[in-house]
Design a protein around this motif. Structure first.
Motif, mmCIF file in Angstrom:
data_model
loop_
_atom_site.group_PDB
_atom_site.id
_atom_site.type_symbol
_atom_site.label_atom_id
_atom_site.label_comp_id
_atom_site.label_asym_id
_atom_site.label_seq_id
_atom_site.Cartn_x
_atom_site.Cartn_y
_atom_site.Cartn_z
ATOM 1 N N ARG A 61 0.833 -1.209 0.000
ATOM 2 C CA ARG A 61 0.000 0.000 0.000
ATOM 3 C C ARG A 61 0.863 1.253 0.000
ATOM 4 O O ARG A 61 0.555 2.225 -0.707
ATOM 5 C CB ARG A 61 -0.939 -0.018 1.207
ATOM 6 C CG ARG A 61 -1.911 1.158 1.206
ATOM 7 C CD ARG A 61 -2.881 1.054 2.346
ATOM 8 N NE ARG A 61 -3.547 2.320 2.586
ATOM 9 C CZ ARG A 61 -4.267 2.604 3.663
ATOM 10 N NH1 ARG A 61 -4.446 1.662 4.597
ATOM 11 N NH2 ARG A 61 -4.822 3.785 3.826
ATOM 12 N N ARG A 100 2.169 1.534 -3.553
ATOM 13 C CA ARG A 100 1.124 1.896 -4.500
ATOM 14 C C ARG A 100 0.788 3.381 -4.408
ATOM 15 O O ARG A 100 0.660 4.073 -5.429
ATOM 16 C CB ARG A 100 -0.117 1.030 -4.242
ATOM 17 C CG ARG A 100 -1.404 1.447 -4.943
ATOM 18 C CD ARG A 100 -1.258 1.778 -6.411
ATOM 19 N NE ARG A 100 -0.628 0.696 -7.165
ATOM 20 C CZ ARG A 100 -0.060 0.857 -8.351
ATOM 21 N NH1 ARG A 100 0.042 2.072 -8.893
ATOM 22 N NH2 ARG A 100 0.472 -0.167 -8.977
ATOM 23 N N GLU A 101 0.705 3.892 -3.196
ATOM 24 C CA GLU A 101 0.389 5.313 -3.027
ATOM 25 C C GLU A 101 1.527 6.195 -3.524
ATOM 26 O O GLU A 101 1.294 7.280 -4.065
ATOM 27 C CB GLU A 101 0.060 5.601 -1.559
ATOM 28 C CG GLU A 101 -1.253 4.967 -1.109
ATOM 29 C CD GLU A 101 -1.562 5.186 0.370
ATOM 30 O OE1 GLU A 101 -0.755 5.866 1.057
ATOM 31 O OE2 GLU A 101 -2.596 4.678 0.842
ATOM 32 N N ASP A 140 1.240 6.127 -7.341
ATOM 33 C CA ASP A 140 0.108 6.959 -7.782
ATOM 34 C C ASP A 140 0.421 8.442 -7.661
ATOM 35 O O ASP A 140 -0.110 9.261 -8.424
ATOM 36 C CB ASP A 140 -1.133 6.622 -6.953
ATOM 37 C CG ASP A 140 -1.686 5.228 -7.268
ATOM 38 O OD1 ASP A 140 -1.277 4.654 -8.298
ATOM 39 O OD2 ASP A 140 -2.504 4.717 -6.469
ATOM 40 N N ALA A 161 2.800 -5.945 -7.756
ATOM 41 C CA ALA A 161 1.823 -4.947 -7.310
ATOM 42 C C ALA A 161 2.090 -3.558 -7.880
ATOM 43 O O ALA A 161 1.144 -2.824 -8.191
ATOM 44 C CB ALA A 161 1.821 -4.888 -5.782
ATOM 45 N N VAL A 162 3.347 -3.179 -8.022
ATOM 46 C CA VAL A 162 3.687 -1.827 -8.504
ATOM 47 C C VAL A 162 4.822 -1.927 -9.523
ATOM 48 O O VAL A 162 5.936 -1.471 -9.274
ATOM 49 C CB VAL A 162 4.065 -0.882 -7.339
ATOM 50 C CG1 VAL A 162 2.866 -0.312 -6.648
ATOM 51 C CG2 VAL A 162 4.978 -1.582 -6.318
#
Length: 775
Positions: free
Chosen positions: A187, A190-191, A194, A229-230
């Motif tokens: 997480r 990912r943030e 983004d 995931a990223v």
């Protein structure tokens, strides 16, 4: 195009503003909003400086309010139940209670960060439920971009290293804990992706140790999940402090870049590159600027190394960087106006190291045409240092070699020494003592400052110190301690004090480095051959002994601790410097004994931190570390009792070497690790005198006598009562007078209660504070 980068920068500010703000907050003199504002100013200032120096990839989220490992635990909500945390962002009160303790809860354990003198707070996983309380790297990335226009490189401690540094779970649960932590990391990443972050530096220094197959598999699993995931985020898997273990498999991890330590880990990492090459799809973070030493880089040598690396990696996939975070060195040498010019020219602190990285990257981009002037200046500075007469002490070299060849040892084994020492000292069962220092109050520090400035004469300062010694000898007798100390009021730092009195040392004015929390130290620089000049501690110790009939310990810092807590010359093996220190300290031990001091404590709290990360190298280090200690201490009479002290390390894997040091008594930390050291004594008998610290002096909390007594009783399940001493776990320099008196009073009460339970073997009577005698 070759770029430059740093892995981290000192937190403390040019003038230790960081320390002052945090301590003002603890003292209630600074509100929480003001603390945030002051620390933000420091944080932005350090980023601005790196930008001005020309660093291409500037680290963010390497700042901390106390410790980066504690930050990671707080970010994931890993707060032990005793702190009554209710979820959400961890309040500062809870954050600092974990670090320092509170009146209701003991602090988390604190121990050494790999083989450095930095201490981290050990995460406790038992009883916790991990959850992302806030995204620290994202917050730092946004701040740098919005406030300064810096496209920062967020830094985070990697999941496998974080797990390995944590406690509170059985080994068989390591995989399940990794599976709990990974979604939180994903997480965070990912943030960041983004938000537009291009890079994230994921620190995995555990890779520099010798990885087990299980840990290697965990790394492969973790970074496989991150890549899935990223995939768009550039992950720099950063290793440091040594060469990467299992390099062939590390190189195959699905990350964009791999950072290698090419200072301390140069030989191993170069061998791996030669054997396996470097992946064609990855970027190499080449840590060729030493992030831990203070010596100026040999730019000619570094350019040659960089050119060699360009044979493995093209320029567009090569980053010149520091070998590790610059947390471990002072901020800048710019204001050092009292060093010999030749020495100052040979030094390089954080700012200078960043400039070296920028210079190396820039000149590599430009080719060979420009750097001649800088190279000539560097050559001249290094040559002047090498030719210094301070490095040519033939008398020292010959004396050390003679002593080294003699295989130093006490004249009789411990069992025989113990008998004559018991007859001489006639101490009670469970003798009580302290580690050495007593509170360095504002009054003590002010007096020292006035003396150093020349506003006080030597006589006035000496009279002041004698007054403090008299006061605390009296207090120790009143409290009921059995073996006393003079208090060390004349000393600043336990290494600096001795370095100032020995040849071969230099001292900075502003060369502060964070050790733990807000505690900053100013390590000496060993630049020449170390030599004894005259007795260093005899005057104060002998005066203290003249005030009491109870034994007073002489207090020295041991050779390995002085070595490991100094910045050491890089032209001799560390082993050789250790023997020079041991020879100088041996002469001080002899002077103390001649002055009638029959107990001498030679502290070695830093032996463990010097232990190499590679298991294959450890025994050789321990062998010469033990030899150096014995060189310093073996010449005394059988009746002279040699003590030593160690703290805040994991000693379980070196109990045999501690025994080989052959100290009559060792005092060792066990309170902050909550007695876990005792597990090792359940497996291996320790046959010499030993005192386990019964309370944590790094916390302002004063534990009850019953709590200390519980620690004593547990210890006596595995240790011989006739060899057991009772003491705090470290010196009391940083504590206040009231809490010191209270805690020592509780400690003496606990000792007396234990004597009543286990029976007395005393051969003399100890006066009680009220005049009664107790057996």
């Amino acid at each position: 195009m070759i770029r430059s980068s740093a892995l981290g920068y000192p937190r403390i500010g040019d003038n230790r503003e960081w320390k002052k703000a945090i301590e003002a907050f603890w003292a209630g003199k600074l509100g929480e909003d003001d603390l945030h504002a002051e620390l933000k100013a420091i944080r932005l200032g350090r980023l601005r400086k790196q930008k001005e120096l020309g660093i291409d990839l500037i680290p963010v989220h390497d700042f901390s309010y106390y410790d980066h490992v504690l930050d990671t635990a707080a970010m994931f909500g890993l707060v032990p139940p005793r702190f009554r945390y209710g979820g959400g962002p961890v309040p500062l009160s809870v954050y600092y209670a974990m670090a320092r303790g509170s009146k209701d809860a003991a602090a988390c354990e604190m121990t050494k960060w790999f083989d450095t003198n930095y201490h981290y707070i050990v995460p406790e996983l038992n009883g916790t439920n991990p959850a992302l309380t806030f995204n620290g790297p994202l917050r730092a990335y946004r701040e740098a971009k919005e406030e300064l226009g810096i496209e920062g490189k967020p830094v985070i401690l990697g999941p496998v290293t974080f797990l390995k540094l944590s406690k509170g779970y059985p080994p068989e649960q390591a995989d399940s804990w990794l599976e709990k932590l990974l979604p939180l990391y994903l997480r965070v990443f990912r943030e960041l992706a983004d938000e537009g972050a291009a890079w994230v530096q994921v620190d995995e220094p555990i890779v520099a140790a010798e990885l087990s197959e299980e840990d290697m598999r965990r790394l492969e699993f973790a970074y496989g999940e991150i890549a899935k995931a990223v995939p768009e985020l550039n992950v720099m898997l950063q290793t440091y402090f040594e060469s990467a273990d299992r390099y062939d498999r590390i190189a195959e991890l699905p990350v964009r870049g791999i950072g290698l330590d090419l200072a301390r880990g140069l030989a191993g990492n170069l061998a791996s590159l030669e054997a396996h090459g470097f992946p064609g799809d990855k970027i190499l973070g080449a840590g060729i600027v030493d992030g831990r030493g203070v010596w100026r880089a040999d730019l000619r040598e570094k350019r040659a190394l960089l050119d060699r690396l360009r044979g493995f990696v093209p320029d567009d996939r090569l980053i010149v960087q520091t070998s590790c975070s610059l947390l471990h060195v002072p901020v800048s040498k710019a204001r050092e106006d009292r060093l010999p010019p030749a020495l100052k020219e040979a030094l390089s602190f954080a700012d200078e190291k960043l400039a070296e990285a920028v210079w190396l990257a820039r000149t590599a981009r430009l080719g060979e045409g420009e750097p001649a002037e800088e190279l000539a200046g560097c050559d001249s500075a290094l040559r002047a240092m090498a030719d210094s007469p301070a490095r040519q002490r033939r008398d020292v070299r010959e004396a050390v070699e003679e002593l080294r060849a003699a295989s130093p040892a006490r004249s009789k084994p411990f069992a025989e020494r113990r008998a004559v020492q018991e007859e001489k000292w006639r101490l009670p069962l469970f003798p009580t003592t302290t580690i050495g220092s007593f509170p360095q109050t504002a009054e003590v520090r002010k007096a020292r400052e006035l003396w150093r400035k020349g506003e006080w004469t030597e006589e006035r300062y000496e009279e002041f110190i004698r007054g403090r010694i008299e006061e605390w000898i009296g207090l120790q007798e009143k409290i009921g301690l059995d073996v006393l100390v003079h208090g060390e009021f004349e000393r600043t730092d336990m290494v600096e004090f001795f370095g100032e009195k020995l040849d071969g040392f230099a001292f900075t004015r502003y060369g502060w480095v964070q050790s733990y929390g807000s505690r900053c130290v100013k390590p000496p620089i060993i630049y020449g051959d170390v030599a004894f000049r005259e007795p260093m501690t005899v005057k104060e110790t002998a005066y203290a002994q003249s005030l009491t009939t109870r034994p007073v310990k002489g207090m020295l810092t041991g050779p390995i601790t002085i070595l490991n807590w100094s910045f050491v010359r890089d032209d001799l093996p560390r082993e050789e410097v250790a023997y020079q220190l041991a020879y100088a300290l041996r002469r001080e031990v002899e002077a103390l004994e001649k002055a009638g001091i029959g107990m001498i404590q030679v502290d070695e709290p830093a032996v463990r931190e010097g232990l190499p990360l590679k298991a294959s190298q450890r025994q050789a280090y321990l062998d010469w570390a033990v030899r150096a200690f014995r060189m310093a201490t073996c010449a005394v009479k059988d009746t002279t009792q040699i003590h030593t002290h160690m703290c805040y390390c994991e000693f379980q894997d070196m109990i045999g070497s501690i025994e080989a040091m052959d100290a009559d008594v060792i005092s060792i930390e066990s309170s902050r690790s909550h007695g876990e050291l005792l597990d090792s004594f359940e497996r291996e008998t320790y046959p010499l005198g030993i005192g386990l610290g019964v309370y944590d002096i790094h916390s302002p909390r004063v534990p009850a006598a019953e709590e200390m007594e519980a620690t004593i009783h547990r210890a006596l399940r595995v240790l011989d009562p006739k060899l057991f001493w009772i003491n705090p776990d470290c010196g009391l320099k940083t504590r206040g007078r009231e809490e010191t008196e209270a805690a020592l009073g509780h400690m003496v009460k606990a000792a007396r209660s234990a004597r009543a339970k286990y029976g007395s073997s005393t051969r003399r009577r100890i006066p009680e504070p009220g005049g009664e005698n107790i057996v």
